[in-house]
Design a protein around this motif. Structure first.
Motif, PDB file in Angstrom:
ATOM      1  N   HIS A 191      12.850  -3.033  -2.140  1.00 44.80           N
ATOM      2  CA  HIS A 191      13.009  -4.440  -2.701  1.00 44.80           C
ATOM      3  C   HIS A 191      12.134  -4.928  -2.994  1.00 44.80           C
ATOM      4  O   HIS A 191      10.905  -5.046  -1.662  1.00 44.80           O
ATOM      5  CB  HIS A 191      14.251  -5.619  -2.224  1.00 44.80           C
ATOM      6  CG  HIS A 191      15.962  -4.905  -1.586  1.00 44.80           C
ATOM      7  ND1 HIS A 191      16.870  -5.211  -2.378  1.00 44.80           N
ATOM      8  CD2 HIS A 191      15.900  -4.002  -0.034  1.00 44.80           C
ATOM      9  CE1 HIS A 191      17.966  -4.410  -1.497  1.00 44.80           C
ATOM     10  NE2 HIS A 191      17.096  -3.682  -0.598  1.00 44.80           N
ATOM     11  N   THR A 192      12.079  -5.907  -4.034  1.00 43.49           N
ATOM     12  CA  THR A 192      11.011  -6.290  -4.819  1.00 43.49           C
ATOM     13  C   THR A 192      11.342  -7.777  -4.530  1.00 43.49           C
ATOM     14  O   THR A 192      12.071  -8.602  -4.610  1.00 43.49           O
ATOM     15  CB  THR A 192      10.747  -5.385  -6.070  1.00 43.49           C
ATOM     16  OG1 THR A 192      11.507  -5.900  -7.053  1.00 43.49           O
ATOM     17  CG2 THR A 192      10.308  -4.463  -5.676  1.00 43.49           C
ATOM     18  N   GLU A 193      10.561  -8.759  -5.783  1.00 42.07           N
ATOM     19  CA  GLU A 193      11.188 -10.085  -5.902  1.00 42.07           C
ATOM     20  C   GLU A 193      12.233 -10.242  -6.937  1.00 42.07           C
ATOM     21  O   GLU A 193      12.166 -11.681  -6.854  1.00 42.07           O
ATOM     22  CB  GLU A 193       9.524 -11.337  -6.033  1.00 42.07           C
ATOM     23  CG  GLU A 193       8.461 -10.324  -6.906  1.00 42.07           C
ATOM     24  CD  GLU A 193       6.835 -11.659  -6.817  1.00 42.07           C
ATOM     25  OE1 GLU A 193       6.575 -11.310  -6.187  1.00 42.07           O
ATOM     26  OE2 GLU A 193       6.710 -10.356  -8.342  1.00 42.07           O
ATOM     27  N   TRP A 194      12.037  -9.711  -7.135  1.00 37.74           N
ATOM     28  CA  TRP A 194      12.835  -9.340  -8.278  1.00 37.74           C
ATOM     29  C   TRP A 194      14.876  -9.842  -7.524  1.00 37.74           C
ATOM     30  O   TRP A 194      15.231 -10.534  -8.595  1.00 37.74           O
ATOM     31  CB  TRP A 194      13.396  -8.149  -9.170  1.00 37.74           C
ATOM     32  CG  TRP A 194      12.565  -7.437 -10.296  1.00 37.74           C
ATOM     33  CD1 TRP A 194      11.057  -6.882  -9.623  1.00 37.74           C
ATOM     34  CD2 TRP A 194      12.752  -7.435 -11.125  1.00 37.74           C
ATOM     35  NE1 TRP A 194      10.512  -7.317 -11.253  1.00 37.74           N
ATOM     36  CE2 TRP A 194      11.332  -7.336 -12.474  1.00 37.74           C
ATOM     37  CE3 TRP A 194      13.971  -7.804 -12.497  1.00 37.74           C
ATOM     38  CZ2 TRP A 194      11.318  -7.275 -13.901  1.00 37.74           C
ATOM     39  CZ3 TRP A 194      13.448  -7.965 -13.990  1.00 37.74           C
ATOM     40  CH2 TRP A 194      12.009  -7.504 -14.535  1.00 37.74           C
ATOM     41  N   SER A 195      14.471  -8.973  -6.546  1.00 38.17           N
ATOM     42  CA  SER A 195      16.078  -9.172  -5.676  1.00 38.17           C
ATOM     43  C   SER A 195      14.996 -10.391  -4.499  1.00 38.17           C
ATOM     44  O   SER A 195      14.631 -11.328  -4.722  1.00 38.17           O
ATOM     45  CB  SER A 195      16.930  -8.758  -5.622  1.00 38.17           C
ATOM     46  OG  SER A 195      16.397  -7.741  -4.733  1.00 38.17           O
ATOM     47  N   THR A 207      14.890  -0.323  -5.456  1.00 38.81           N
ATOM     48  CA  THR A 207      16.570  -0.589  -5.412  1.00 38.81           C
ATOM     49  C   THR A 207      17.019  -2.113  -5.038  1.00 38.81           C
ATOM     50  O   THR A 207      17.537  -2.418  -4.139  1.00 38.81           O
ATOM     51  CB  THR A 207      16.965   0.261  -4.820  1.00 38.81           C
ATOM     52  OG1 THR A 207      16.834  -0.110  -3.059  1.00 38.81           O
ATOM     53  CG2 THR A 207      17.243   1.915  -4.833  1.00 38.81           C
ATOM     54  N   ASP A 208      16.671  -2.533  -6.177  1.00 42.60           N
ATOM     55  CA  ASP A 208      16.788  -4.630  -6.016  1.00 42.60           C
ATOM     56  C   ASP A 208      18.587  -4.785  -5.627  1.00 42.60           C
ATOM     57  O   ASP A 208      19.568  -4.458  -6.524  1.00 42.60           O
ATOM     58  CB  ASP A 208      15.762  -4.948  -7.065  1.00 42.60           C
ATOM     59  CG  ASP A 208      14.773  -5.673  -6.148  1.00 42.60           C
ATOM     60  OD1 ASP A 208      14.503  -5.921  -5.513  1.00 42.60           O
ATOM     61  OD2 ASP A 208      13.490  -5.501  -7.303  1.00 42.60           O
ATOM     62  N   HIS A 209      18.844  -5.837  -5.059  1.00 44.13           N
ATOM     63  CA  HIS A 209      19.971  -6.320  -4.871  1.00 44.13           C
ATOM     64  C   HIS A 209      21.087  -6.071  -6.834  1.00 44.13           C
ATOM     65  O   HIS A 209      20.487  -6.747  -6.946  1.00 44.13           O
ATOM     66  CB  HIS A 209      20.557  -7.508  -4.142  1.00 44.13           C
ATOM     67  CG  HIS A 209      20.078  -7.447  -2.823  1.00 44.13           C
ATOM     68  ND1 HIS A 209      21.015  -6.304  -2.072  1.00 44.13           N
ATOM     69  CD2 HIS A 209      19.257  -7.666  -1.955  1.00 44.13           C
ATOM     70  CE1 HIS A 209      20.868  -6.374  -0.741  1.00 44.13           C
ATOM     71  NE2 HIS A 209      19.403  -7.092  -1.230  1.00 44.13           N
ATOM     72  N   ALA A 210      21.905  -5.785  -6.865  1.00 43.90           N
ATOM     73  CA  ALA A 210      22.451  -6.559  -7.719  1.00 43.90           C
ATOM     74  C   ALA A 210      23.283  -7.482  -7.622  1.00 43.90           C
ATOM     75  O   ALA A 210      23.577  -7.677  -6.340  1.00 43.90           O
ATOM     76  CB  ALA A 210      23.435  -5.042  -8.406  1.00 43.90           C
ATOM     77  N   GLY A 255      21.050 -11.958  -6.489  1.00 36.51           N
ATOM     78  CA  GLY A 255      21.759 -10.082  -6.842  1.00 36.51           C
ATOM     79  C   GLY A 255      21.280 -10.542  -8.507  1.00 36.51           C
ATOM     80  O   GLY A 255      21.259 -11.608  -9.031  1.00 36.51           O
ATOM     81  N   LEU A 256      21.310  -9.258  -8.368  1.00 42.94           N
ATOM     82  CA  LEU A 256      20.473  -9.077 -10.201  1.00 42.94           C
ATOM     83  C   LEU A 256      21.836  -9.036 -11.030  1.00 42.94           C
ATOM     84  O   LEU A 256      22.231  -8.380 -11.179  1.00 42.94           O
ATOM     85  CB  LEU A 256      19.923  -8.663 -10.689  1.00 42.94           C
ATOM     86  CG  LEU A 256      18.303  -8.534 -10.075  1.00 42.94           C
ATOM     87  CD1 LEU A 256      17.336  -7.180 -10.191  1.00 42.94           C
ATOM     88  CD2 LEU A 256      17.479  -9.412 -10.182  1.00 42.94           C
ATOM     89  N   GLU A 277      20.627  -1.447  -5.924  1.00 41.05           N
ATOM     90  CA  GLU A 277      21.236  -1.679  -4.505  1.00 41.05           C
ATOM     91  C   GLU A 277      22.666  -2.410  -5.147  1.00 41.05           C
ATOM     92  O   GLU A 277      22.710  -3.837  -5.506  1.00 41.05           O
ATOM     93  CB  GLU A 277      21.271  -1.846  -3.451  1.00 41.05           C
ATOM     94  CG  GLU A 277      22.302  -2.192  -2.209  1.00 41.05           C
ATOM     95  CD  GLU A 277      21.548  -2.898  -0.831  1.00 41.05           C
ATOM     96  OE1 GLU A 277      20.105  -2.881  -0.559  1.00 41.05           O
ATOM     97  OE2 GLU A 277      21.943  -2.640  -0.041  1.00 41.05           O
ATOM     98  N   ALA A 278      24.216  -1.392  -5.252  1.00 45.85           N
ATOM     99  CA  ALA A 278      25.071  -2.717  -5.922  1.00 45.85           C
ATOM    100  C   ALA A 278      25.659  -2.293  -4.857  1.00 45.85           C
ATOM    101  O   ALA A 278      25.788  -1.666  -4.275  1.00 45.85           O
ATOM    102  CB  ALA A 278      25.756  -1.490  -6.594  1.00 45.85           C
ATOM    103  N   ASN A 279      26.803  -3.564  -4.765  1.00 50.66           N
ATOM    104  CA  ASN A 279      27.594  -3.573  -3.602  1.00 50.66           C
ATOM    105  C   ASN A 279      29.460  -3.292  -4.018  1.00 50.66           C
ATOM    106  O   ASN A 279      29.713  -3.210  -4.607  1.00 50.66           O
ATOM    107  CB  ASN A 279      27.672  -5.340  -4.069  1.00 50.66           C
ATOM    108  CG  ASN A 279      26.325  -6.429  -4.162  1.00 50.66           C
ATOM    109  OD1 ASN A 279      25.962  -6.227  -2.676  1.00 50.66           O
ATOM    110  ND2 ASN A 279      26.268  -6.674  -4.907  1.00 50.66           N
ATOM    111  N   ILE A 280      29.449  -3.015  -2.927  1.00 52.37           N
ATOM    112  CA  ILE A 280      30.452  -1.707  -2.719  1.00 52.37           C
ATOM    113  C   ILE A 280      32.439  -3.330  -2.387  1.00 52.37           C
ATOM    114  O   ILE A 280      32.343  -3.843  -0.915  1.00 52.37           O
ATOM    115  CB  ILE A 280      30.996  -1.085  -1.621  1.00 52.37           C
ATOM    116  CG1 ILE A 280      29.670  -0.256  -1.770  1.00 52.37           C
ATOM    117  CG2 ILE A 280      32.394  -0.396  -1.318  1.00 52.37           C
ATOM    118  CD1 ILE A 280      29.982   1.288  -1.021  1.00 52.37           C
ATOM    119  N   ASP A 281      32.997  -3.572  -3.517  1.00 52.91           N
ATOM    120  CA  ASP A 281      33.854  -4.676  -2.560  1.00 52.91           C
ATOM    121  C   ASP A 281      34.494  -3.841  -2.008  1.00 52.91           C
ATOM    122  O   ASP A 281      34.888  -2.852  -1.293  1.00 52.91           O
ATOM    123  CB  ASP A 281      34.243  -5.171  -4.100  1.00 52.91           C
ATOM    124  CG  ASP A 281      35.272  -4.140  -5.143  1.00 52.91           C
ATOM    125  OD1 ASP A 281      35.776  -3.306  -4.393  1.00 52.91           O
ATOM    126  OD2 ASP A 281      36.094  -4.433  -6.087  1.00 52.91           O
TER     127      ASP A 281
END
Ligand code: DGT
Ligand code: CA
Ligand code: CA
Ligand code: ZN
Length: 582
Positions: free
Chosen positions: A357-361, A385-388, A398-399, A427-431
């Protein structure tokens, strides 16, 4: 007695929790940030305060005058006044109580205020008696959550994270080797097997002068308390961890190392193998008892055939040496006897990292800084792989798809300038139904999609994870159970079923090397590999220093019998690219 950085950090974290429990604003966050930077500081902060004063301490990022003077106070008096006051105002077992999932400092504060809850037992009783629902802001849901999680929290009490124990093991062996008449010195027990959590640290020394070694051990500057000291053995407490020392004769060191490394299951199997060969194995050696009427008449009965080295012990039982990570009684002795032990992977085989991760997330550093640090480590590639945005992401971490689009362009530009390959990922989230939080067309354009569960982390997650693994754009299922050691057990997952689906879909399963997760665990890795699934070791780094977590991932993979070819991040870059494209 030197005060370690993590001890100092723990005091500020405790203070932060106590303040948060009293609804104080801003200060808790400031103390936690400072604690984090103190913990990571390359020099010993206590020594810095003592020798160069508070000015030197203030040069640490996010440590201001007030915190620096508290550091000095702790170094000089062993106490911090404000912390003492807060403890008196709120006399609760904060660490134990907040280890219950869903119970944070604020909950602790409210329940103490309203019901006088101080301990785990009192918390459980208050939930059972339906008293918690009478407190404003709480309902029956909180009570059932507490009742569900309190046992897990109780079991975790007293077990330390591997990453807290490893430096203690390294320090104590270095210290003893440097100060005492030591012929050989090693850590044994669960630490040598790299279990994710550690009950106590077991240190073993070979010496012909045990008393001097025991004396040196009880004088160890890191020891805050001597628990017991006897002939050839002693126990101390260091940084809240118990450390057991045993001193043995050099001729018995290998046998003792084997015995105290365990596990119990492994040792029981080994002992039975010995009996079948008219041998006796124990912590003193391997003994030939074929001509002996009563092999149990004493510990050293019969002729000693091995004991000085550990490999000698295994050899006496017609076995090759068995790596410590495998010694869990999961078939390693049969495999060794059949010459079928895996060629375990080693740290130097790792070529890159696919989850960071970076400062983008919520990372701390820029893309360039994370890439630079990976380049310095000698990596061949990294994937950002920043967070969505999506379930489990709070506070704007998340982005959005649009932000991911702009990051994708930036990542392509960074890749053009970088010495190493920079993959673009998310990094996408699984619902709860296994769906992802990002547009499919966008996912397809990214090099690598890590899909991770971040919400609804209880119950059975198998179907959800299988659905995610089968998504055509998904390359990696990240930290599959979502567990956090000593905090929450995470999803129940049928790893065999997940791995079967993942192998078919060409999706890798992650060993998240963050020592708070170590998810998948060793046994799950072993099951995944048996199904032909590929695993990947990623650090989930949120700052450059966290790339170092990779060692915990490697040892976890070894606990899962992984060979280099089983692990995606050991493959050459072009093969990784082909896997991600496929
Ligand atoms: P831990 O400390 O709870 O994380 O786990 P270990 O495995 O380090 O266990 P510990 O410290 O109690 O003992 C170290 C090793 O010594 C253990 O792995 C195997 C051996 N050991 C200790 N007690 C026994 C015992 O009663 N029977 C057998 N066979 N082995 C034992
Ligand atoms: Ca132990
Ligand atoms: Ca022990
Ligand atoms: Zn992550």
């Amino acid at each position: 007695m030197t005060i370690r950085n993590d001890e100092l950090a723990a005091r500020f974290e405790e203070l932060a929790d106590l303040l948060a429990a009293q609804d104080v604003e801003y200060k808790p966050v400031a103390y936690r940030r400072a604690a984090e930077n103190i913990r990571e500081h390359p020099e010993n902060v206590a020594t810095l305060a003592q020798e160069e004063g508070t000015d030197a301490v203030e040069r640490i990022d996010r440590v201001g005058e007030a915190i620096a003077s508290k550091v000095l106070e702790y170094v000089e008096n062993g106490e911090i006044d404000e912390l003492q006051e807060k403890r008196a105002e709120l006399p609760v077992e904060m660490v134990a109580l907040t280890s219950v999932e869903g119970v944070g400092p604020k909950t602790v504060g409210s329940l103490y205020e309203a019901l006088g809850v101080q301990t785990l037992d009192e918390l459980e009783a208050a939930a059972k008696n339906e008293e918690i629902r009478t407190v404003s802001g709480f309902g029956p849901k909180t009570e059932s959550n507490i009742l569900e999680n309190v046992d897990f929290a109780r079991q975790s009490q007293g077990r330390q994270l591997l990453s807290d124990a490893v430096p203690i093991g390294e320090t104590v062996t270095d210290y003893l080797t440097g100060t005492a008449p030591v012929e050989r010195c090693a850590v044994a027990g669960s630490l040598r097997r790299w279990r994710p959590t550690i009950g106590d640290v077991d240190a073993l020394v070979a010496s012909t002068n045990p008393q001097t070694v025991v004396d040196a051990f009880t004088d160890w500057p890191d020891a805050s308390r001597v628990i017991e000291a006897g002939t050839g053995k002693a126990s101390v407490r260091a940084n809240d961890v118990r450390v057991d020392l045993r001193v043995v004769e050099p001729a018995e060191f290998g046998a003792a190392l084997q015995y105290f490394t365990g596990s119990k299951d492994h040792n029981v199997e080994l002992r039975n193998r010995a009996i079948a060969r008219d041998l006796k194995v124990n912590e003193y050696g391997v003994f030939d008892v074929s001509g002996i009427d009563d092999p149990d008449a004493g510990q050293r009965v019969g002729d000693r055939v091995a004991g000085e080295t550990e490999s000698g012990v295994y050899d006496a039982l017609d076995l090759p040496p068995i790596p410590a990570e495998l010694r869990e009684g999961r078939g390693e002795i049969d495999a060794a006897a059949a010459g079928a032990l895996p060629e375990l992977l080693t740290l130097d085989a790792i070529r890159g990292d696919l989850h960071l991760h970076t400062e983008w997330s919520d990372g701390r550093n820029s893309i360039e800084e994370m890439v630079e640090a990976a380049t310095e480590r000698g990596y061949e590639y990294v994937c950002v792989t920043d967070h969505a945005e999506g379930p489990g992401m709070v506070g704007g971490v998340g982005l959005s798809d649009q932000q991911l689009e702009s990051q994708l362009s930036e990542l392509r530009a960074v890749d053009d300038d970088a010495e190493i390959d920079v993959f673009a990922g998310v990094e996408a989230n699984i619902d709860a139904d296994g769906r992802l939080s990002v547009d499919d067309a966008l996912l397809e354009r990214l090099d690598c999609v890590v899909a991770s569960p971040h919400a609804a982390l209880d119950g059975d997650g198998t179907d959800r994870l299988v659905t995610a693994a089968e998504h055509p754009a998904v390359d990696v299922v990240g930290h599959p159970t979502g567990r956090q050691l000593n905090r929450r057990s995470g999803l129940d997952v049928d790893v065999t079923a997940l791995a079967e689906a993942a192998a078919k879909a060409g999706t890798a399963l992650e060993i998240n090397a963050n020592p708070r997760r170590l998810d998948l665990r060793g046994a799950a890795v072993q099951a995944a590999i048996e199904q032909g699934a590929t695993v990947t070791i990623d650090t989930d780094a949120h700052r450059p220093g966290s790339y170092d977590y990779v060692r915990y991932g490697v040892h976890t993979a070894r606990r899962g019998w992984a060979e280099p070819s089983d692990v995606l991040t050991t493959w050459p870059t072009e093969d990784v690219r082909a896997f991600l494209d496929g």
